[in-house]
Design a protein around this motif. Sequence first.
Motif, short mmCIF file in Angstrom:
data_model
loop_
_atom_site.label_atom_id
_atom_site.label_comp_id
_atom_site.label_asym_id
_atom_site.label_seq_id
_atom_site.Cartn_x
_atom_site.Cartn_y
_atom_site.Cartn_z
N GLY A 199 0.79 -1.23 0.00
CA GLY A 199 0.00 0.00 0.00
C GLY A 199 0.81 1.27 0.00
O GLY A 199 0.40 2.26 -0.62
N ALA A 200 1.95 1.31 0.70
CA ALA A 200 2.77 2.52 0.72
C ALA A 200 3.64 2.57 -0.53
O ALA A 200 4.11 1.54 -1.02
CB ALA A 200 3.64 2.56 1.96
N LYS A 201 3.84 3.78 -1.04
CA LYS A 201 4.67 3.92 -2.25
C LYS A 201 5.77 4.96 -2.10
O LYS A 201 6.58 5.15 -3.01
CB LYS A 201 3.80 4.27 -3.45
CG LYS A 201 3.04 5.60 -3.33
CD LYS A 201 2.25 5.86 -4.60
CE LYS A 201 1.47 7.16 -4.51
NZ LYS A 201 0.73 7.45 -5.75
N GLY A 202 5.82 5.63 -0.97
CA GLY A 202 6.85 6.62 -0.74
C GLY A 202 7.02 6.88 0.73
O GLY A 202 6.13 6.61 1.54
N PHE A 203 8.19 7.41 1.08
CA PHE A 203 8.52 7.61 2.49
C PHE A 203 9.42 8.85 2.59
O PHE A 203 10.45 8.92 1.92
CB PHE A 203 9.25 6.37 3.02
CG PHE A 203 9.49 6.35 4.49
CD1 PHE A 203 8.53 5.90 5.36
CD2 PHE A 203 10.70 6.80 5.01
CE1 PHE A 203 8.76 5.88 6.73
CE2 PHE A 203 10.95 6.78 6.37
CZ PHE A 203 9.96 6.32 7.23
N PHE A 204 8.98 9.82 3.38
CA PHE A 204 9.79 11.01 3.63
C PHE A 204 10.41 10.89 5.02
O PHE A 204 9.75 10.50 5.97
CB PHE A 204 8.94 12.28 3.58
CG PHE A 204 8.59 12.73 2.20
CD1 PHE A 204 9.49 13.48 1.45
CD2 PHE A 204 7.37 12.40 1.64
CE1 PHE A 204 9.17 13.90 0.17
CE2 PHE A 204 7.04 12.82 0.36
CZ PHE A 204 7.94 13.56 -0.38
N ALA A 205 11.68 11.27 5.12
CA ALA A 205 12.36 11.28 6.42
C ALA A 205 13.40 12.38 6.42
O ALA A 205 14.37 12.31 5.66
CB ALA A 205 12.99 9.93 6.70
N ASP A 206 13.17 13.38 7.27
CA ASP A 206 14.11 14.49 7.44
C ASP A 206 14.65 15.00 6.10
O ASP A 206 15.84 14.94 5.82
CB ASP A 206 15.26 14.08 8.37
CG ASP A 206 14.89 14.28 9.83
OD1 ASP A 206 13.90 15.00 10.09
OD2 ASP A 206 15.58 13.74 10.71
N ALA A 231 13.46 10.81 17.03
CA ALA A 231 13.31 12.23 16.69
C ALA A 231 13.56 12.52 15.21
O ALA A 231 13.91 13.63 14.84
CB ALA A 231 14.22 13.11 17.56
N CYS A 232 13.35 11.53 14.35
CA CYS A 232 13.46 11.72 12.91
C CYS A 232 12.06 12.00 12.37
O CYS A 232 11.16 11.16 12.48
CB CYS A 232 14.05 10.47 12.26
SG CYS A 232 14.07 10.49 10.47
N VAL A 233 11.86 13.17 11.79
CA VAL A 233 10.54 13.53 11.24
C VAL A 233 10.30 12.68 9.99
O VAL A 233 11.12 12.68 9.07
CB VAL A 233 10.47 15.02 10.89
CG1 VAL A 233 9.09 15.35 10.31
CG2 VAL A 233 10.75 15.88 12.12
N HIS A 234 9.18 11.97 9.96
CA HIS A 234 8.91 11.11 8.81
C HIS A 234 7.42 11.06 8.48
O HIS A 234 6.57 11.42 9.29
CB HIS A 234 9.45 9.69 9.06
CG HIS A 234 8.92 9.02 10.29
ND1 HIS A 234 9.36 9.34 11.56
CD2 HIS A 234 7.99 8.05 10.47
CE1 HIS A 234 8.74 8.60 12.46
NE2 HIS A 234 7.89 7.81 11.81
N LYS A 235 7.14 10.63 7.26
CA LYS A 235 5.78 10.52 6.78
C LYS A 235 5.73 9.49 5.66
O LYS A 235 6.64 9.41 4.83
CB LYS A 235 5.28 11.86 6.23
CG LYS A 235 3.93 11.76 5.50
CD LYS A 235 3.64 12.96 4.65
CE LYS A 235 2.56 12.69 3.62
NZ LYS A 235 1.41 11.91 4.06
#
Length: 278
Positions: A44-51, A68-72
């Motif tokens: 289901g997931a196709k991308g990942f943002f991290a810092d 404390a790594c900002v991710h989405k």
Amino acid sequence: MEEKISLYRDAPSPVIVYHNKNERPHVDVPHLHSQYEIYYNIDGAKGFFADKRFYDCTGFDLFAIPQACVHKVIVSRGAVYERCIINIDTKIIDAINAAPHMNRPLSWLAGSPFPKKANLNEQEHEEFMNLIKQYHLQESHELKRYAALIGILAFIGGFFLPGRMASPAGSPPDSIAEKALVLIEDQFQDIKISEIAETLFVNESYFSKLFKEEFGLTPENYLIVRKIAEAKKYLYMGASVKEACFLSGFHNYSNFIRTFKNFEGYSPGNLEKLTDPL
């Protein structure tokens, strides 16, 4: 104002291991934890943002995320989203690394400020899911559950050896809304919504409509929650409230205090008074 969103995920236990499958549209915002996180995308997931970095994300992709790594996560629109997530308190990781004659066995998790990525094959996936199942079978026996956690971490660690890790970077997303995420992640301290629309050669109102349909938030509110997540990271790292304000892209201190409290339900100055994890 839209619904308030907490950017720190609640973590009522020093260890959380869960396997979840969502058939409804999934809304994810930039967030961070005071714990370490293992994120495993089954589907289901196709991308990942991290810092400020974008990573491709496909089935059976495994990420080790530092504290404390900002991710989405970006979830395919309309997709059934299935994943496993493990959150582990830093004291547990530190205790295992400090065990005598062990040579810091979890340094792959605790030794980098950036996420690490690996990919499992079908057989490895089945083995991993069986370890997750075995962990949950030990609900009434604390020591056996701890041993099951050690088994999961030992299994995962093998994928983050230099020869097994996957390429961290990814190709830029295709849709207008996803391209906007790349711009926001790269320039959220200074960029304006009108500038994003102009860069993507679309009308601003049309862009806002596309973005909200894709991610469940207006681009204006998404930009705010991204800045608040960054402010939380700096507060967690020991910055003052004023330092966190300007480092995260807010240019007016009073507005920062007011906005933070509107979205979070408490002022940034109270963050240190909350229980850990935040």
